[in-house]
Design an enzyme around this catalytic site. Sequence first.
Site, mmCIF file in Angstrom:
data_model
loop_
_atom_site.group_PDB
_atom_site.id
_atom_site.type_symbol
_atom_site.label_atom_id
_atom_site.label_comp_id
_atom_site.label_asym_id
_atom_site.label_seq_id
_atom_site.Cartn_x
_atom_site.Cartn_y
_atom_site.Cartn_z
ATOM 1 N N HIS A 145 -11.123 11.086 0.089
ATOM 2 C CA HIS A 145 -11.204 11.320 1.532
ATOM 3 C C HIS A 145 -12.300 11.434 2.078
ATOM 4 O O HIS A 145 -12.642 10.136 1.538
ATOM 5 C CB HIS A 145 -10.342 12.843 2.268
ATOM 6 C CG HIS A 145 -9.261 13.111 2.960
ATOM 7 N ND1 HIS A 145 -9.005 12.425 4.036
ATOM 8 C CD2 HIS A 145 -9.153 14.288 3.814
ATOM 9 C CE1 HIS A 145 -9.546 13.106 4.888
ATOM 10 N NE2 HIS A 145 -9.051 14.117 5.136
ATOM 11 N N HIS B 181 -5.453 2.076 2.329
ATOM 12 C CA HIS B 181 -4.937 3.889 3.357
ATOM 13 C C HIS B 181 -3.358 3.878 2.685
ATOM 14 O O HIS B 181 -2.882 2.998 2.623
ATOM 15 C CB HIS B 181 -5.620 3.435 4.292
ATOM 16 C CG HIS B 181 -5.551 4.380 5.175
ATOM 17 N ND1 HIS B 181 -4.653 5.155 5.442
ATOM 18 C CD2 HIS B 181 -6.474 5.421 5.980
ATOM 19 C CE1 HIS B 181 -4.983 5.912 6.638
ATOM 20 N NE2 HIS B 181 -6.314 6.043 6.258
ATOM 21 N N ASP C 172 -14.530 4.547 5.387
ATOM 22 C CA ASP C 172 -15.877 4.725 5.457
ATOM 23 C C ASP C 172 -16.224 3.836 4.844
ATOM 24 O O ASP C 172 -17.556 4.394 4.393
ATOM 25 C CB ASP C 172 -14.917 5.739 4.532
ATOM 26 C CG ASP C 172 -14.378 6.777 4.115
ATOM 27 O OD1 ASP C 172 -12.781 7.431 4.399
ATOM 28 O OD2 ASP C 172 -14.788 7.438 5.348
HETATM 29 C C1 SDX Z 1 -9.817 8.474 4.296
HETATM 30 O O1 SDX Z 1 -5.225 9.786 5.793
HETATM 31 C C2 SDX Z 1 -6.436 9.853 6.677
HETATM 32 O O2 SDX Z 1 -5.587 9.519 7.351
HETATM 33 C C3 SDX Z 1 -7.402 9.533 6.104
HETATM 34 C C4 SDX Z 1 -8.332 9.018 7.020
HETATM 35 C C5 SDX Z 1 -9.305 10.118 8.106
HETATM 36 O O3 SDX Z 1 -9.440 9.378 8.621
HETATM 37 O O4 SDX Z 1 -8.487 11.550 7.782
HETATM 38 O O5 SDX Z 1 -7.864 7.518 7.251
HETATM 39 C C6 SDX Z 1 -10.093 9.262 6.049
HETATM 40 O O6 SDX Z 1 -9.521 9.256 3.790
HETATM 41 C C7 SDX Z 1 -9.512 6.836 4.392
HETATM 42 C C8 SDX Z 1 -9.507 6.355 2.595
HETATM 43 C C9 SDX Z 1 -10.815 7.413 2.215
HETATM 44 N N1 SDX Z 1 -10.966 6.678 0.639
HETATM 45 C C10 SDX Z 1 -11.314 5.506 0.395
HETATM 46 O O7 SDX Z 1 -11.414 4.719 0.530
HETATM 47 C C11 SDX Z 1 -11.382 5.676 -1.775
HETATM 48 C C12 SDX Z 1 -10.558 4.629 -1.972
HETATM 49 N N2 SDX Z 1 -9.088 4.306 -1.899
HETATM 50 C C13 SDX Z 1 -8.215 4.910 -2.491
HETATM 51 O O8 SDX Z 1 -8.860 5.624 -3.600
HETATM 52 C C14 SDX Z 1 -6.580 4.734 -1.792
HETATM 53 O O9 SDX Z 1 -6.014 3.650 -0.865
HETATM 54 C C15 SDX Z 1 -6.032 6.138 -0.735
HETATM 55 C C16 SDX Z 1 -6.341 7.066 -1.204
HETATM 56 C C17 SDX Z 1 -6.604 5.860 0.582
HETATM 57 C C18 SDX Z 1 -4.568 6.221 -0.386
HETATM 58 O O10 SDX Z 1 -4.242 6.571 -2.268
HETATM 59 P P1 SDX Z 1 -3.087 5.642 -1.899
HETATM 60 O O11 SDX Z 1 -1.962 5.946 -1.000
HETATM 61 O O12 SDX Z 1 -1.901 6.271 -3.435
HETATM 62 O O13 SDX Z 1 -2.556 4.332 -2.128
HETATM 63 P P2 SDX Z 1 -1.340 2.546 -2.208
HETATM 64 O O14 SDX Z 1 0.200 3.769 -2.128
HETATM 65 O O15 SDX Z 1 -1.856 1.989 -0.631
HETATM 66 O O16 SDX Z 1 -1.751 2.401 -3.350
HETATM 67 C C19 SDX Z 1 -0.795 1.287 -3.366
HETATM 68 C C20 SDX Z 1 -1.869 0.559 -4.917
HETATM 69 C C21 SDX Z 1 -1.427 1.078 -6.227
HETATM 70 O O17 SDX Z 1 -1.653 -0.198 -6.666
HETATM 71 P P3 SDX Z 1 -0.704 0.162 -7.553
HETATM 72 O O18 SDX Z 1 0.027 1.061 -8.430
HETATM 73 O O19 SDX Z 1 1.110 -0.779 -6.854
HETATM 74 O O20 SDX Z 1 -0.314 -0.932 -9.250
HETATM 75 O O21 SDX Z 1 -2.956 -0.258 -4.634
HETATM 76 C C22 SDX Z 1 -3.751 0.405 -5.458
HETATM 77 C C23 SDX Z 1 -2.763 1.785 -6.704
HETATM 78 O O22 SDX Z 1 -3.835 1.493 -7.800
HETATM 79 N N3 SDX Z 1 -5.200 0.769 -5.095
HETATM 80 C C24 SDX Z 1 -6.051 0.704 -4.988
HETATM 81 C C25 SDX Z 1 -7.044 1.140 -4.208
HETATM 82 N N4 SDX Z 1 -6.027 1.840 -3.567
HETATM 83 C C26 SDX Z 1 -5.425 1.559 -3.511
HETATM 84 N N5 SDX Z 1 -6.975 -0.845 -5.928
HETATM 85 C C27 SDX Z 1 -7.872 -0.412 -6.117
HETATM 86 N N6 SDX Z 1 -8.625 0.009 -4.837
HETATM 87 C C28 SDX Z 1 -8.947 0.830 -4.114
HETATM 88 N N7 SDX Z 1 -9.245 1.013 -3.440
#
Ligand code: SDX
Length: 393
Positions: A229, A270, A328
């Site tokens: 996050h 996201h 971010d």
């Molecule tokens: C913020 O909610 C909000 O609005 C938050 C925020 C706010 O203003 O409050 O916008 C701020 O928190 C932004 C996010 C910051 N975090 C990061 O940048 C950390 C890296 N991102 C990931 O951890 C992830 O993308 C999340 C946590 C942001 C979202 O997680 P999800 O919802 O579990 O991701 P998803 O369901 O879209 O994933 C789909 C696929 C998965 O793979 P499969 O199981 O389909 O094979 O995409 C993969 C995930 O493993 N994936 C990634 C990835 N993000 C998702 N793979 C590699 N790198 C990534 N960053």
Amino acid sequence: EAGFLTYDPGFMSTASCHSSITFIDGEQGILLYRGYPIEQLSAKASFLEVAYLLLYGELPNEKALAEFEQVIMRHTMLNENLKNFLNGFHYDAHPMAILIGVVGSLSAFYHDSLSINNVRHREISAHRLIAKVPTIAAAAYKHSIGEPIIYPRNDLRYCANFLHMMFATPCEEYRPSLLAERALNLLFILHADHEQNASTSTVRLAASSGANPFACIAAGIASLWGPAHGGANEAVIAMLTEIGEVKHIPKYIAKAKDKDDPFRLMGFGHRVYKNYDPRAKILREVCHQVLNELADANNPLFELAMRLEEIALSDDYFIERRLYPNVDFYSGIIYQALGIPRNMFTVMFAVARTVGWVAHWLEMMGDPDNRIGRPRQIYRGPGKRDYLPIWQR
Ligand code: SDX
């Protein structure tokens, strides 16, 4: 016309699980604060103007904004006893740990005198949080570098005051450049609110139990800290620093795609945006401008970030999963150009998001149907069974 102290709680009355504050369309990459596009607000408004909009539901007229700015600026000082609390932290305590502790401790200073059932008291609590969190944040930074806390000044605008508290010393005044102040104003607006994200949902759940607003906001800060996050902005810079050079990017892309590797590309993906995060688009542009005017134009981290984005967005894994840069991905590079140290990046996010958390808290407390949140679960444990004496186990 939304007057300052005569706002209609109707703006805030809304059923729980519903909100009238922020709208996101993840498919279209749309973000509206009370109906106003983030692109317009970040280009034209001041952060306190946006804070007023988020709290009261309408953009302020000149009189209302002047009054709001005055109230906020007059409450930026901390109770002097808080310095003893702050100084109790070890010098290398993470500023987020200090922020959680000191914001939570504001409960001890205001809990008895302010009632959450009193509309005016709720507004006073909201103003105090928006006014004091930047002072606590800057004090946490000063503590971590062994410098004395710098008091806020009532003659500076909100963002300039924060930079003053961060970088002035008793021996030397700090006058932020207009560009630095504008860049911070934009960063704070972009981070101010984002619907029901993890930390805002934490604040709303705490608020639903009737906990005091200072405790609720401290809970939100704790939730924001996680690298998935708000902690991502700090993690992005750590990741870019570890990647080091463009030639190493493919290795990290492969790690991010490897199911058995916990590494994820920080700043990408996201839960809601399956298109470019509109805030990342704006920050990408600002990055260029800030680096050209404030820091070295060919900042190696920014060049690396641009190449990483280009390579990732041409890779099927990211395209198929619609993983784009989020807010971010670029914010840390701009904070670094402003001289903000890495361990303060998530604190910056918390300073801005305090406005959104407070707006959601006011919205909930203004809702006569506000009931305690009680998420249900899908039970996956064992069925009913009898206790066995220890010699039979
Ligand atoms: C913020 O909610 C909000 O609005 C938050 C925020 C706010 O203003 O409050 O916008 C701020 O928190 C932004 C996010 C910051 N975090 C990061 O940048 C950390 C890296 N991102 C990931 O951890 C992830 O993308 C999340 C946590 C942001 C979202 O997680 P999800 O919802 O579990 O991701 P998803 O369901 O879209 O994933 C789909 C696929 C998965 O793979 P499969 O199981 O389909 O094979 O995409 C993969 C995930 O493993 N994936 C990634 C990835 N993000 C998702 N793979 C590699 N790198 C990534 N960053």
